[in-house]
Design a protein around this motif. Structure first.
Motif, PDB file in Angstrom:
ATOM      1  N   MET A  98       0.846  -1.202   0.000  1.00 12.45           N
ATOM      2  CA  MET A  98       0.000   0.000   0.000  1.00 12.45           C
ATOM      3  C   MET A  98       0.876   1.245   0.000  1.00 12.45           C
ATOM      4  O   MET A  98       0.583   2.225  -0.679  1.00 12.45           O
ATOM      5  CB  MET A  98      -0.922   0.001   1.231  1.00 12.45           C
ATOM      6  N   LEU A  99       1.974   1.175   0.745  1.00 16.67           N
ATOM      7  CA  LEU A  99       2.879   2.319   0.808  1.00 16.67           C
ATOM      8  C   LEU A  99       3.558   2.535  -0.552  1.00 16.67           C
ATOM      9  O   LEU A  99       3.723   3.670  -1.009  1.00 16.67           O
ATOM     10  CB  LEU A  99       3.918   2.080   1.912  1.00 16.67           C
ATOM     11  N   ALA A 100       3.921   1.434  -1.223  1.00 19.98           N
ATOM     12  CA  ALA A 100       4.565   1.550  -2.534  1.00 19.98           C
ATOM     13  C   ALA A 100       3.566   1.938  -3.620  1.00 19.98           C
ATOM     14  O   ALA A 100       3.952   2.410  -4.678  1.00 19.98           O
ATOM     15  CB  ALA A 100       5.240   0.230  -2.903  1.00 19.98           C
ATOM     16  N   GLY A 101       2.287   1.725  -3.356  1.00 22.50           N
ATOM     17  CA  GLY A 101       1.263   2.131  -4.311  1.00 22.50           C
ATOM     18  C   GLY A 101       0.723   1.012  -5.160  1.00 22.50           C
ATOM     19  O   GLY A 101      -0.031   1.254  -6.098  1.00 22.50           O
ATOM     20  N   PHE A 102       1.083  -0.229  -4.872  1.00 19.37           N
ATOM     21  CA  PHE A 102       0.615  -1.341  -5.699  1.00 19.37           C
ATOM     22  C   PHE A 102      -0.723  -1.889  -5.221  1.00 19.37           C
ATOM     23  O   PHE A 102      -1.370  -2.643  -5.925  1.00 19.37           O
ATOM     24  CB  PHE A 102       1.658  -2.457  -5.736  1.00 19.37           C
ATOM     25  N   GLU A 103      -1.100  -1.550  -3.998  1.00 21.73           N
ATOM     26  CA  GLU A 103      -2.408  -1.958  -3.496  1.00 21.73           C
ATOM     27  C   GLU A 103      -3.108  -0.711  -2.959  1.00 21.73           C
ATOM     28  O   GLU A 103      -2.498   0.049  -2.204  1.00 21.73           O
ATOM     29  CB  GLU A 103      -2.258  -2.974  -2.354  1.00 21.73           C
ATOM     30  N   PRO A 104      -4.356  -0.475  -3.349  1.00 18.77           N
ATOM     31  CA  PRO A 104      -5.062   0.669  -2.777  1.00 18.77           C
ATOM     32  C   PRO A 104      -5.555   0.341  -1.373  1.00 18.77           C
ATOM     33  O   PRO A 104      -5.915  -0.792  -1.090  1.00 18.77           O
ATOM     34  CB  PRO A 104      -6.245   0.851  -3.736  1.00 18.77           C
ATOM     35  N   ALA A 105      -5.525   1.352  -0.506  1.00 23.67           N
ATOM     36  CA  ALA A 105      -6.080   1.161   0.841  1.00 23.67           C
ATOM     37  C   ALA A 105      -7.596   1.159   0.722  1.00 23.67           C
ATOM     38  O   ALA A 105      -8.174   1.947  -0.024  1.00 23.67           O
ATOM     39  CB  ALA A 105      -5.621   2.272   1.764  1.00 23.67           C
ATOM     40  N   THR A 106      -8.240   0.241   1.437  1.00 27.74           N
ATOM     41  CA  THR A 106      -9.697   0.175   1.393  1.00 27.74           C
ATOM     42  C   THR A 106     -10.309   1.338   2.177  1.00 27.74           C
ATOM     43  O   THR A 106     -11.347   1.865   1.843  1.00 27.74           O
ATOM     44  CB  THR A 106     -10.190  -1.161   1.987  1.00 27.74           C
ATOM     45  N   HIS A 107      -9.604   1.727   3.250  1.00 27.42           N
ATOM     46  CA  HIS A 107     -10.075   2.846   4.071  1.00 27.42           C
ATOM     47  C   HIS A 107      -8.865   3.504   4.705  1.00 27.42           C
ATOM     48  O   HIS A 107      -7.845   2.849   4.947  1.00 27.42           O
ATOM     49  CB  HIS A 107     -11.048   2.342   5.150  1.00 27.42           C
ATOM     50  N   GLY A 108      -8.933   4.789   4.948  1.00 30.05           N
ATOM     51  CA  GLY A 108      -7.845   5.497   5.612  1.00 30.05           C
ATOM     52  C   GLY A 108      -6.933   6.190   4.606  1.00 30.05           C
ATOM     53  O   GLY A 108      -7.182   6.180   3.404  1.00 30.05           O
ATOM     54  N   GLU A 109      -5.904   6.808   5.139  1.00 34.00           N
ATOM     55  CA  GLU A 109      -5.038   7.618   4.283  1.00 34.00           C
ATOM     56  C   GLU A 109      -3.581   7.406   4.684  1.00 34.00           C
ATOM     57  O   GLU A 109      -3.269   7.247   5.866  1.00 34.00           O
ATOM     58  CB  GLU A 109      -5.434   9.103   4.438  1.00 34.00           C
ATOM     59  N   ILE A 110      -2.730   7.361   3.661  1.00 34.48           N
ATOM     60  CA  ILE A 110      -1.295   7.286   3.922  1.00 34.48           C
ATOM     61  C   ILE A 110      -0.697   8.637   3.545  1.00 34.48           C
ATOM     62  O   ILE A 110      -0.996   9.177   2.473  1.00 34.48           O
ATOM     63  CB  ILE A 110      -0.632   6.169   3.096  1.00 34.48           C
ATOM     64  N   PHE A 111       0.132   9.181   4.423  1.00 39.73           N
ATOM     65  CA  PHE A 111       0.787  10.459   4.133  1.00 39.73           C
ATOM     66  C   PHE A 111       2.276  10.229   3.943  1.00 39.73           C
ATOM     67  O   PHE A 111       2.904   9.492   4.697  1.00 39.73           O
ATOM     68  CB  PHE A 111       0.585  11.451   5.290  1.00 39.73           C
ATOM     69  N   LEU A 112       2.831  10.871   2.911  1.00 42.53           N
ATOM     70  CA  LEU A 112       4.273  10.849   2.708  1.00 42.53           C
ATOM     71  C   LEU A 112       4.697  12.315   2.711  1.00 42.53           C
ATOM     72  O   LEU A 112       4.213  13.095   1.886  1.00 42.53           O
ATOM     73  CB  LEU A 112       4.605  10.185   1.369  1.00 42.53           C
ATOM     74  N   ASN A 113       5.571  12.690   3.636  1.00 40.96           N
ATOM     75  CA  ASN A 113       5.951  14.094   3.757  1.00 40.96           C
ATOM     76  C   ASN A 113       4.732  14.998   3.919  1.00 40.96           C
ATOM     77  O   ASN A 113       4.665  16.069   3.324  1.00 40.96           O
ATOM     78  CB  ASN A 113       6.752  14.546   2.541  1.00 40.96           C
ATOM     79  N   GLU A 114       3.766  14.512   4.674  1.00 36.59           N
ATOM     80  CA  GLU A 114       2.537  15.276   4.952  1.00 36.59           C
ATOM     81  C   GLU A 114       1.582  15.383   3.757  1.00 36.59           C
ATOM     82  O   GLU A 114       0.573  16.042   3.823  1.00 36.59           O
ATOM     83  CB  GLU A 114       2.854  16.688   5.484  1.00 36.59           C
ATOM     84  N   HIS A 115       1.942  14.769   2.610  1.00 38.07           N
ATOM     85  CA  HIS A 115       1.018  14.777   1.472  1.00 38.07           C
ATOM     86  C   HIS A 115       0.279  13.456   1.414  1.00 38.07           C
ATOM     87  O   HIS A 115       0.916  12.403   1.471  1.00 38.07           O
ATOM     88  CB  HIS A 115       1.776  14.975   0.158  1.00 38.07           C
ATOM     89  N   PRO A 116      -1.042  13.492   1.274  1.00 37.81           N
ATOM     90  CA  PRO A 116      -1.758  12.220   1.106  1.00 37.81           C
ATOM     91  C   PRO A 116      -1.367  11.577  -0.235  1.00 37.81           C
ATOM     92  O   PRO A 116      -1.287  12.265  -1.254  1.00 37.81           O
ATOM     93  CB  PRO A 116      -3.229  12.635   1.117  1.00 37.81           C
ATOM     94  N   ILE A 117      -1.084  10.287  -0.239  1.00 36.76           N
ATOM     95  CA  ILE A 117      -0.601   9.656  -1.470  1.00 36.76           C
ATOM     96  C   ILE A 117      -1.518   8.544  -1.969  1.00 36.76           C
ATOM     97  O   ILE A 117      -1.147   7.801  -2.865  1.00 36.76           O
ATOM     98  CB  ILE A 117       0.827   9.093  -1.304  1.00 36.76           C
ATOM     99  N   ASN A 118      -2.708   8.453  -1.426  1.00 39.09           N
ATOM    100  CA  ASN A 118      -3.602   7.378  -1.874  1.00 39.09           C
ATOM    101  C   ASN A 118      -3.844   7.414  -3.379  1.00 39.09           C
ATOM    102  O   ASN A 118      -3.990   6.387  -4.020  1.00 39.09           O
ATOM    103  CB  ASN A 118      -4.950   7.474  -1.158  1.00 39.09           C
TER     104      ASN A 118
END
Lengths: 364, 419
Positions: free
Chosen positions: A53-73
């Protein structure tokens, strides 16, 4: 840890593949800049899913991942700029090592001279300076592993993900590579998220370890804390060796509890994760914290045990006792001149501190 | 250790003094024999049903022995002739002797061969042979009485083409060339030129079919290799379905679909896309051959490409994207190059099958969809000019070998994966 210097933040992440079962259940985790964080857990615990999910190969079903304070979903993998070392390296077989390393630079339209310079620098970093020309198939496992690390770093990412990168190597090489990766991490000031199911690897390399089980982080702490102060029965059992008793809490005195293992045998333990009087609890005790033949009255817990089996391991002797009706109680006896030599079948007193024996949840 | 070989310089010996190499060979002989036995049936099969027939074809394409065996005297007499003056009595006598001594069927076969050199020989010999028993010297007159064409020098001069036991005439014929009577290579008569056109058409059709198969097969193979197992299996059955259906049934189905009043045309007209008089002609011509051959040969392209794609782990695409390539770029730079062995195998396979294809063009090709394979069949079955058929077959084989060689140069034969 404050969330200001967090490079990665998982916020309320849930993941399901089939809409029926959650693989990741409500994950909240911050990874600080420059940190080496390991996700450790048995297979199917959700750790690789989190990495994907962090690498971007799987979408998160719920919630948000932030990288450097930017949402990257919604950012596709190729725009995230995260380095990654894959389980089987995923070195492109139709390109030479140098071409493999140049690939991320090429797609970033870097000009040729700088490309070559960077490739050379990356190869030197993993001590493969002269290995630009062969194809990946011609490399040994260790060399391929180094190339994979070099490729993940060649475009200067802030964050590098590693998905069980050492799983395919033999033991000696694996230990050597653990140190090399650790040193690269320290020298470059990288942030690394590392996935493994090998606890000794996790203990060797990490600043912090997040122990996964059943889609939940059971505990996330630096290695010494994790080993010495496990919060629950799963972590205690998963990290290192431990002796466990299951019993019922009979007395709660704030810091310590008394737990009745079997009729009449009561152990004094440190209260960590138990409900109170009447509830069941798992007691966890590290094998090296047990004293053989203690002076009477010097320790709160002294019981008689029968030595069933001795295994000579050089620096210590691993001894299996029968204590309190459990025949799998392990004690590591240091191999020192002062220590009495036991024989199989001997019956001696063994004891331990209340501080070292942690009363935890009743696991199963 | 006392039984160890004592000699230091000599050959290594086993414990009982036999040289090590010899003893190794004896111990390996059994397994070698067993291996030989296992490969023997396919080896024999290959020799009898592949090597020998191909060798036979190669010889037949240059063989002119029969005529020289049947007419030895004639050719001897022919050598003494100046090829300008009237045929001499000696020549007629030689011809008489040959006709008298030869077997009837051999004469028949020889006359067919002679007919290729000069149409008319067959009827000439047939009429003469009928009266051969009653002939008396001088033979020239007797021959002329049987048929006055015997004075025609063209017949006699055409013997020059056949006087050698090895001829390249069939090869020349196969590419619209011919020998004149003095064995100079000349262009075939304009109205008899058909083969060059057919050769080019055959190669053109094979290339078009190969490219069409590749374009259609690549996405299907990709789907097959990447979809979940259950759906992929279903798709695979659809791909393999043609193999379970008779070739003829499939071709007839295409006829029903594509002919002038077929399903496709009717639908288009009914939908108002086409007017009734502008119906597409997709059958019994070049188009028909292309469409039907592409469909029939498609599995030969899908299977090798699929089997190669199946071995490419998805992590390569992920890695490429992780390194900053867009999905399209990752596909082009990382995925496609790894499928080249499959593409190569599929293309070679389809091309080789297509270049010799014959049933489909025969049934749906009409006039301008016929290929060289149909000509080979025609000469094998109808005209019985086996020499020409063999020459065409050999040329076909050479074309394939050339393409094979080119493939090896560009991609490398070890790079080919059939599965």
């Amino acid at each position: 840890m404050s969330s200001e210097n967090a490079l990665v933040r998982f916020v309320d992440i849930q993941k399901s593949y089939d809409g029926e079962a959650l693989v990741v259940k409500n994950l909240n985790l911050d990874v600080a800049k420059g940190e080496f964080l390991t996700m450790l857990g048995p297979s199917g615990s959700g750790k690789t899913t989190c990495l994907m999910m962090l690498a971007g190969f799987e979408p998160a079903t719920h919630g948000e991942i932030f990288l450097n304070e930017h949402p990257i979903n919604r950012v596709p993998p190729h725009k995230r700029g995260i380095g990654m070392v894959f389980q089987n390296y995923a070195l492109f077989p139709h390109m030479t090592v140098a071409e493999n390393l140049a690939f991320p630079l090429e797609v970033r339209h870097m000009d040729k001279s700088e490309r070559e310079q960077r490739v050379k620098r990356a190869l030197d970093m993993v001590q493969l300076g002269k290995f630009g020309d062969p194809r990946p198939a011609q490399l040994s496992g260790g060399q391929a592993q180094r190339v994979a690390v070099a490729r993940s770093l060649v475009f200067d990412p802030d964050l590098v993900l590693m998905d069980e990168p050492l799983g395919a190597l033999d033991k000696n090489l694996r230990e050597q590579m653990q140190y090399e990766i650790k040193h690269i991490h320290e020298n470059l000031g990288l942030t690394v998220v590392y996935v493994t199911h090998d606890q000794s690897e996790a203990l060797t390399m990490s600043n912090r370890i997040a122990v996964f089980d059943d889609g939940i982080i059971q505990q996330c702490d630096p290695p010494p804390v994790l080993y010495e102060e496990p919060n629950n029965a799963f972590v205690a059992g998963f990290i290192g060796e431990n002796n466990r008793f299951v019993g019922k809490v009979t007395e709660d005195s704030g810091d310590t509890v008394k737990v009745e293992i079997e009729a009449g045998a009561v152990v004094v333990a440190k209260k960590v994760n138990v409900e109170g009087v009447g509830s069941r609890s798992t007691l966890s005790l590290r094998p090296e914290r047990v004293t053989v033949d203690p002076e009477a009255g010097s320790l709160p817990n002294i019981f008689s045990g029968k030595a069933e089996e001795l295994i000579y391991l050089g620096d210590h002797i691993r001894t299996r006792f029968t204590v309190l009706g459990h025949d799998d109680f392990i004690v590591k006896i240091p191999n020192s001149a002062a220590h009495a030599r036991l024989k199989e079948g001997d019956t001696v007193n063994i004891g331990w501190n209340a501080e070292d024996c942690r009363a935890l949840d009743p696991s199963d | 250790m006392s039984t160890a070989p004592a000699t230091v310089d000599g050959p290594l010996l086993t414990a009982d003094g036999v040289p090590l190499k010899e003893s190794l060979q004896i111990s390996l002989r059994r397994s070698k024999m067993r291996a030989l036995l296992l490969v023997l049936p396919p080896l024999l099969f290959l020799i009898f049903l592949f090597v020998i027939p191909i060798g036979n074809m190669l010889t037949r394409s240059v063989d002119d022995n029969l005529i020289n065996d049947v007419l030895p005297n004639t050719f001897a007499a022919f050598e003494t002739w100046d090829k300008k003056s009237e045929p001499t009595e000696a020549m007629f006598e030689a011809f008489y002797k040959d006709l008298r001594d030869a077997d009837r069927t051999d004469i028949g076969k020889a006359s067919v061969r002679m007919n290729y050199a000069n149409p008319g020989w067959r009827s000439l010999i047939k009429r003469t042979a009928r009266k051969i028993d009653k002939m008396e010297p001088p033979y020239k007159e007797a021959f002329l009485k049987a048929d006055d064409r015997w004075l025609d020098q063209d017949f006699w001069r055409s013997l020059g083409i056949m006087k050698d036991r090895v001829t390249f005439g069939y090869y020349l014929n196969a590419v619209d060339l011919d020998y004149d009577y003095d064995k100079n290579i000349i262009q075939q008569d304009e109205e008899r030129k058909v083969y060059n056109l057919l050769w080019w058409r055959t190669i053109k059709v094979s290339i078009i079919v190969t490219i069409a198969c590749l374009l259609l097969a690549y996405p299907v193979s990709y789907l097959l290799a990447t979809l979940p197992m259950r759906i992929a299996n279903l798709l695979m059955i659809c791909v393999l379905m043609p193999f379970w259906t008779s070739l003829l049934v499939r071709i007839v189905a295409w006829m029903i679909m594509l002919q002038q009043n077929g399903v496709v045309n009717d639908t288009l007209v009914a939908a108002g896309v086409l007017s009734d008089e502008n119906r597409l002609s997709m059958m019994y011509n070049f188009n028909g051959t292309i469409i039907v051959m592409t469909q029939i040969l498609l599995p030969f392209m899908i299977l090798p490409i699929y089997s190669v794609m199946k071995t490419i782990p998805p992590s390569y695409m992920k890695a490429a994207q992780n390194l900053g390539a867009t999905p399209t770029l990752a596909f082009i730079r990382v995925y496609m190059p790894q499928t080249i062995p499959g593409i190569g195998a599929g293309c070679i396979l389809v091309f080789i099958v297509a270049i010799g294809y014959y049933i489909t063009p025969e049934l749906v090709g009409g006039k301008d969809g016929r290929l060289i394979g149909n000509m080979v069949a025609y000469h094998m079955q109808r005209s019985l000019n086996w020499g020409l058929a063999a020459a065409m077959g050999t040329i076909l084989l050479c074309v394939i070998l050339v393409f094979y060689w080119v493939y090896d140069k560009i991609i490398g034969i070890d790079n080919m994966k059939m599965g």
